[in-house]
Design a protein around this motif. Structure first.
Motif, PDB file in Angstrom:
ATOM      1  N   ASP A 249      28.412 -39.011   2.993  1.00 19.44           N
ATOM      2  CA  ASP A 249      29.420 -38.112   3.553  1.00 19.44           C
ATOM      3  C   ASP A 249      28.866 -36.692   3.515  1.00 19.44           C
ATOM      4  OD1 ASP A 249      31.622 -36.698   4.341  1.00 19.44           O
ATOM      5  OD2 ASP A 249      32.954 -37.435   2.771  1.00 19.44           O
ATOM      6  N   LEU A 250      28.191 -36.304   4.560  1.00 17.56           N
ATOM      7  CA  LEU A 250      27.484 -35.023   4.593  1.00 17.56           C
ATOM      8  C   LEU A 250      28.423 -33.832   4.720  1.00 17.56           C
ATOM      9  CD1 LEU A 250      24.540 -35.998   6.980  1.00 17.56           C
ATOM     10  CD2 LEU A 250      24.544 -35.985   4.474  1.00 17.56           C
ATOM     11  N   ARG A 251      29.657 -34.049   5.167  1.00 12.58           N
ATOM     12  CA  ARG A 251      30.591 -32.941   5.410  1.00 12.58           C
ATOM     13  C   ARG A 251      31.772 -32.953   4.439  1.00 12.58           C
ATOM     14  NH1 ARG A 251      31.552 -34.734  11.432  1.00 12.58           N
ATOM     15  NH2 ARG A 251      31.301 -36.721  10.313  1.00 12.58           N
ATOM     16  N   HIS A 252      31.776 -33.900   3.506  1.00  8.99           N
ATOM     17  CA  HIS A 252      32.872 -34.021   2.536  1.00  8.99           C
ATOM     18  C   HIS A 252      34.232 -34.132   3.232  1.00  8.99           C
ATOM     19  CE1 HIS A 252      30.071 -33.193  -0.703  1.00  8.99           C
ATOM     20  NE2 HIS A 252      29.668 -32.112  -0.072  1.00  8.99           N
ATOM     21  N   ASP A 253      34.261 -34.894   4.320  1.00 11.78           N
ATOM     22  CA  ASP A 253      35.504 -35.059   5.071  1.00 11.78           C
ATOM     23  C   ASP A 253      36.007 -36.495   5.039  1.00 11.78           C
ATOM     24  OD1 ASP A 253      33.626 -36.306   6.666  1.00 11.78           O
ATOM     25  OD2 ASP A 253      34.102 -35.183   8.491  1.00 11.78           O
ATOM     26  N   GLY A 254      35.404 -37.331   4.187  1.00  6.48           N
ATOM     27  CA  GLY A 254      35.830 -38.715   4.080  1.00  6.48           C
ATOM     28  C   GLY A 254      35.232 -39.637   5.114  1.00  6.48           C
ATOM     29  N   ARG A 255      34.365 -39.105   5.968  1.00  4.26           N
ATOM     30  CA  ARG A 255      33.698 -39.939   6.975  1.00  4.26           C
ATOM     31  C   ARG A 255      32.214 -40.021   6.648  1.00  4.26           C
ATOM     32  NH1 ARG A 255      35.595 -36.928  12.388  1.00  4.26           N
ATOM     33  NH2 ARG A 255      35.096 -35.159  11.036  1.00  4.26           N
ATOM     34  N   ASN A 256      31.718 -41.231   6.461  1.00  8.99           N
ATOM     35  CA  ASN A 256      30.315 -41.413   6.110  1.00  8.99           C
ATOM     36  C   ASN A 256      29.412 -41.270   7.329  1.00  8.99           C
ATOM     37  OD1 ASN A 256      30.190 -41.808   3.299  1.00  8.99           O
ATOM     38  ND2 ASN A 256      31.006 -43.879   3.503  1.00  8.99           N
ATOM     39  N   ASP A 257      28.374 -40.463   7.169  1.00 10.24           N
ATOM     40  CA  ASP A 257      27.417 -40.191   8.224  1.00 10.24           C
ATOM     41  C   ASP A 257      26.119 -40.951   7.959  1.00 10.24           C
ATOM     42  OD1 ASP A 257      29.229 -38.103   9.300  1.00 10.24           O
ATOM     43  OD2 ASP A 257      28.684 -37.050   7.458  1.00 10.24           O
ATOM     44  N   LEU A 258      25.168 -40.832   8.870  1.00  7.79           N
ATOM     45  CA  LEU A 258      23.893 -41.529   8.751  1.00  7.79           C
ATOM     46  C   LEU A 258      22.735 -40.538   8.680  1.00  7.79           C
ATOM     47  CD1 LEU A 258      24.366 -44.342  11.443  1.00  7.79           C
ATOM     48  CD2 LEU A 258      24.914 -44.422   9.004  1.00  7.79           C
ATOM     49  N   VAL A 259      21.801 -40.796   7.762  1.00  8.07           N
ATOM     50  CA  VAL A 259      20.550 -40.053   7.668  1.00  8.07           C
ATOM     51  C   VAL A 259      19.422 -41.050   7.902  1.00  8.07           C
ATOM     52  CG1 VAL A 259      19.018 -38.740   6.156  1.00  8.07           C
ATOM     53  CG2 VAL A 259      21.494 -38.355   6.081  1.00  8.07           C
ATOM     54  N   ILE A 260      18.585 -40.785   8.881  1.00 14.64           N
ATOM     55  CA  ILE A 260      17.592 -41.753   9.341  1.00 14.64           C
ATOM     56  C   ILE A 260      16.201 -41.147   9.274  1.00 14.64           C
ATOM     57  CG2 ILE A 260      16.821 -43.109  11.339  1.00 14.64           C
ATOM     58  CD1 ILE A 260      19.813 -43.070  12.226  1.00 14.64           C
ATOM     59  N   ALA A 261      15.246 -41.929   8.762  1.00  7.81           N
ATOM     60  CA  ALA A 261      13.843 -41.530   8.773  1.00  7.81           C
ATOM     61  C   ALA A 261      13.198 -42.036  10.062  1.00  7.81           C
ATOM     62  CB  ALA A 261      13.113 -42.100   7.559  1.00  7.81           C
ATOM     63  N   ASN A 262      12.778 -41.108  10.896  1.00  5.91           N
ATOM     64  CA  ASN A 262      12.131 -41.437  12.159  1.00  5.91           C
ATOM     65  C   ASN A 262      10.692 -40.951  12.082  1.00  5.91           C
ATOM     66  OD1 ASN A 262      11.140 -41.284  14.866  1.00  5.91           O
ATOM     67  ND2 ASN A 262      13.236 -41.372  15.633  1.00  5.91           N
ATOM     68  N   GLY A 263       9.763 -41.886  11.932  1.00  4.21           N
ATOM     69  CA  GLY A 263       8.364 -41.533  11.753  1.00  4.21           C
ATOM     70  C   GLY A 263       7.723 -40.853  12.935  1.00  4.21           C
ATOM     71  N   SER A 264       8.354 -40.933  14.095  1.00  4.60           N
ATOM     72  CA  SER A 264       7.821 -40.283  15.293  1.00  4.60           C
ATOM     73  C   SER A 264       8.427 -38.913  15.542  1.00  4.60           C
ATOM     74  CB  SER A 264       8.082 -41.167  16.525  1.00  4.60           C
ATOM     75  OG  SER A 264       7.519 -42.442  16.371  1.00  4.60           O
ATOM     76  N   LEU A 270      23.115 -38.632  12.291  1.00 10.85           N
ATOM     77  CA  LEU A 270      24.180 -39.036  13.189  1.00 10.85           C
ATOM     78  C   LEU A 270      25.503 -38.838  12.458  1.00 10.85           C
ATOM     79  CD1 LEU A 270      21.738 -40.495  14.589  1.00 10.85           C
ATOM     80  CD2 LEU A 270      23.349 -42.280  15.247  1.00 10.85           C
ATOM     81  N   LEU A 271      26.343 -37.960  12.990  1.00 16.12           N
ATOM     82  CA  LEU A 271      27.623 -37.663  12.360  1.00 16.12           C
ATOM     83  C   LEU A 271      28.703 -38.622  12.845  1.00 16.12           C
ATOM     84  CD1 LEU A 271      27.619 -33.755  12.456  1.00 16.12           C
ATOM     85  CD2 LEU A 271      26.933 -35.275  10.585  1.00 16.12           C
ATOM     86  N   ASN A 272      29.530 -39.053  11.905  1.00 16.05           N
ATOM     87  CA  ASN A 272      30.597 -40.008  12.169  1.00 16.05           C
ATOM     88  C   ASN A 272      31.798 -39.287  12.778  1.00 16.05           C
ATOM     89  OD1 ASN A 272      32.508 -42.089  12.034  1.00 16.05           O
ATOM     90  ND2 ASN A 272      31.805 -42.789  10.034  1.00 16.05           N
ATOM     91  N   LYS A 273      32.202 -39.706  13.971  1.00 14.89           N
ATOM     92  CA  LYS A 273      33.365 -39.121  14.624  1.00 14.89           C
ATOM     93  C   LYS A 273      34.671 -39.696  14.100  1.00 14.89           C
ATOM     94  CE  LYS A 273      31.137 -38.091  19.071  1.00 14.89           C
ATOM     95  NZ  LYS A 273      31.207 -38.318  20.544  1.00 14.89           N
ATOM     96  N   GLY A 274      34.586 -40.762  13.339  1.00 16.67           N
ATOM     97  CA  GLY A 274      35.762 -41.481  12.864  1.00 16.67           C
ATOM     98  C   GLY A 274      35.765 -42.890  13.412  1.00 16.67           C
ATOM     99  N   ASP A 275      36.276 -43.837  12.608  1.00 12.54           N
ATOM    100  CA  ASP A 275      36.323 -45.247  12.996  1.00 12.54           C
ATOM    101  C   ASP A 275      34.929 -45.832  13.230  1.00 12.54           C
ATOM    102  OD1 ASP A 275      39.121 -45.338  12.893  1.00 12.54           O
ATOM    103  OD2 ASP A 275      39.286 -44.595  14.957  1.00 12.54           O
ATOM    104  N   GLY A 325      20.983 -28.905   2.804  1.00 11.58           N
ATOM    105  CA  GLY A 325      22.156 -29.110   3.634  1.00 11.58           C
ATOM    106  C   GLY A 325      23.053 -27.895   3.661  1.00 11.58           C
ATOM    107  N   LYS A 326      23.775 -27.724   4.762  1.00  7.62           N
ATOM    108  CA  LYS A 326      24.685 -26.594   4.924  1.00  7.62           C
ATOM    109  C   LYS A 326      26.141 -26.978   4.689  1.00  7.62           C
ATOM    110  CE  LYS A 326      21.565 -24.335   8.217  1.00  7.62           C
ATOM    111  NZ  LYS A 326      21.402 -23.784   9.594  1.00  7.62           N
ATOM    112  N   GLY A 327      26.392 -28.259   4.436  1.00  7.36           N
ATOM    113  CA  GLY A 327      27.738 -28.713   4.145  1.00  7.36           C
ATOM    114  C   GLY A 327      28.554 -29.091   5.358  1.00  7.36           C
ATOM    115  N   ASP A 328      28.033 -28.815   6.546  1.00  9.49           N
ATOM    116  CA  ASP A 328      28.748 -29.139   7.781  1.00  9.49           C
ATOM    117  C   ASP A 328      28.047 -30.240   8.571  1.00  9.49           C
ATOM    118  OD1 ASP A 328      26.486 -27.790   8.582  1.00  9.49           O
ATOM    119  OD2 ASP A 328      27.534 -26.272   9.784  1.00  9.49           O
ATOM    120  N   GLY A 329      27.097 -30.926   7.907  1.00 12.52           N
ATOM    121  CA  GLY A 329      26.336 -31.978   8.568  1.00 12.52           C
ATOM    122  C   GLY A 329      25.043 -31.499   9.180  1.00 12.52           C
ATOM    123  N   SER A 330      24.771 -30.192   9.062  1.00 15.54           N
ATOM    124  CA  SER A 330      23.513 -29.652   9.571  1.00 15.54           C
ATOM    125  C   SER A 330      22.618 -29.253   8.398  1.00 15.54           C
ATOM    126  CB  SER A 330      23.754 -28.453  10.488  1.00 15.54           C
ATOM    127  OG  SER A 330      24.322 -27.375   9.764  1.00 15.54           O
TER     128      SER A 330
END
Length: 379
Positions: A249-264, A270-275, A325-330
């Motif tokens: 939860d990168l924004r502390h808003d109760g919605r779990n986001d994704l952090v991905i390692a992209n070797g390229s 990817l931020l969760n919009k909900g649902d 992190g900046k607390g807003d998902g960025s």
């Protein structure tokens, strides 16, 4: 395919082997422990009842799992090992519900003879094989959660597939006695590699996020709470070679986001919009000079204790690096680890408080040199 560098090293003994460098003043100089010939993944878990965090390292080239028991001051005891054929993925959990942490280990050889093995812990750092289950041609990663809501831990494994053979995700259901009683298989043609479990739609059950190596995307499997998963929905993750995913939860808003390692490309968010619906990928590039290689794995923690989650990533060449992190998902720009260019990097990374000072430290396997780097947080 996962990029594994075949290296032959001689005369490696388990012991601290010196230290150098710093982590942009955030971490102390790294201390290295020799663990074998090809450490691939590392996890941090309490494998004993000492209250200290320990490490378990999957060393595929040495055909063993290495256990480093923590002393609680940021240092580790001499290693304990047990034999495992070509271990890559590793995770911890109490599978026989005796109060001791066990290990599940992905064994792979690229010929279809891979297996998922359950090793029961004795609470003192020792492990004994309980059961082994065939998986796939090129299995890579494993994650642990209770997927069917019966109170017993389960395990989900990615099998990347090989050439014209499609990959799949296999979910094994635990029986609480150290065995995995049955399984469900989900075919995937996009080369599943990284996997993470967490609640992605507010349903209070463990869903799955799976990176797809051949399309540079991530697939979301929604769980109905009984261990049955809906047809996956894919989201772009920058293209290229995506190898690892974490849920937070990168924004502390109760919605779990994704952090991905992209070797390229770099670290992708990817931020969760909900649902469980995700937005467009935000790509954070590596450094231009000392850490120019794309990441292989990432870990999420609040490294500077400002209440905002940060991300640290490992790379196989050049320096590994992290993002505040900046607390807003960025996130800010990448900051390099200053000394790993001469030692190369690895395919894994783990965070945890190794010295009981309330701050998360780092462990990074240096795959080409048979070492694990320990970086203590100075915050």
């Amino acid at each position: 395919m996962i990029r594994i560098v075949w290296v032959v090293l001689l005369g490696l003994a388990t012991m601290p082997v010196g230290s150098s460098g710093a982590f942009a003043a955030q971490f102390k100089k790294a201390v290295y422990y020799r663990v074998g010939q090809g450490p691939y993944r590392v996890i941090a878990a309490q494998l004993t009842h000492s209250g200290n965090l320990d490490l378990a390292v999957a060393d595929w080239l040495s055909n063993k799992v290495v256990v480093l028991l923590g002393r609680g001051d940021g240092t580790f005891q001499p290693s304990q090992t047990f034999s495992v054929p070509r271990p890559l993925g590793i995770a911890a959990g109490d599978f026989n519900e005796d109060g001791n942490q066990d290990l599940v280990v992905v064994e792979t050889n690229g010929t279809g003879g891979g297996a998922l093995a359950v090793f029961l812990g004795d609470g003192k750092g020792g492990f004994k094989l309980s059961a082994s289950y065939p998986i796939g041609i090129e299995s890579v990663n494993v994650v642990v959660a209770d997927f069917n809501g019966d109170g017993h831990l389960d395990a989900a494994v990615t099998d990347q597939g090989f050439e014209r053979t499609p990959g799949d995700v296999i979910v094994f259901f635990g029986n609480g006695h150290g065995q995995l009683a049955k399984s469900s298989t989900f075919k995937m043609s996009q080369g599943p590699v990284g996997i993470a479990a967490g609640d992605l739609n507010g349903g209070h059950v463990a869903d799955l996020a799976v990176t797809q190596f051949s399309t540079g995307s991530v697939a979301i499997f929604m769980n109905d709470g009984t261990g049955h998963f809906q047809k996956p929905v894919s989201y772009g993750a920058g293209g290229g070679e995506v190898t690892d995913v974490k849920i937070a939860d990168l924004r502390h808003d109760g919605r779990n986001d994704l952090v991905i390692a992209n070797g390229s490309q770099g670290m992708v968010v990817l931020l969760n919009k909900g649902d469980g619906i995700f937005g467009k990928p935000a790509i954070y590039r590596p450094c231009l000079v000392k850490c120019s290689a794309g990441p292989e794995a990432c870990t999420v923690a609040d490294f500077n204790l400002d209440g905002k989650l940060d991300v640290a990533c490992s790379a196989t060449i050049d320096d590994s690096y992290f993002f505040y992190g900046k607390g807003d998902g960025s996130f800010g720009t990448a900051i390099a680890i200053a000394d790993t260019i001469k030692n190369q990097g690895g395919y894994g990374i783990a965070s945890g408080d190794f010295n009981h000072d309330g701050t998360p430290d780092l462990s990074i396997p240096i795959e080409g040199y048979g070492k694990v780097a320990i970086l203590l947080n100075t915050q």
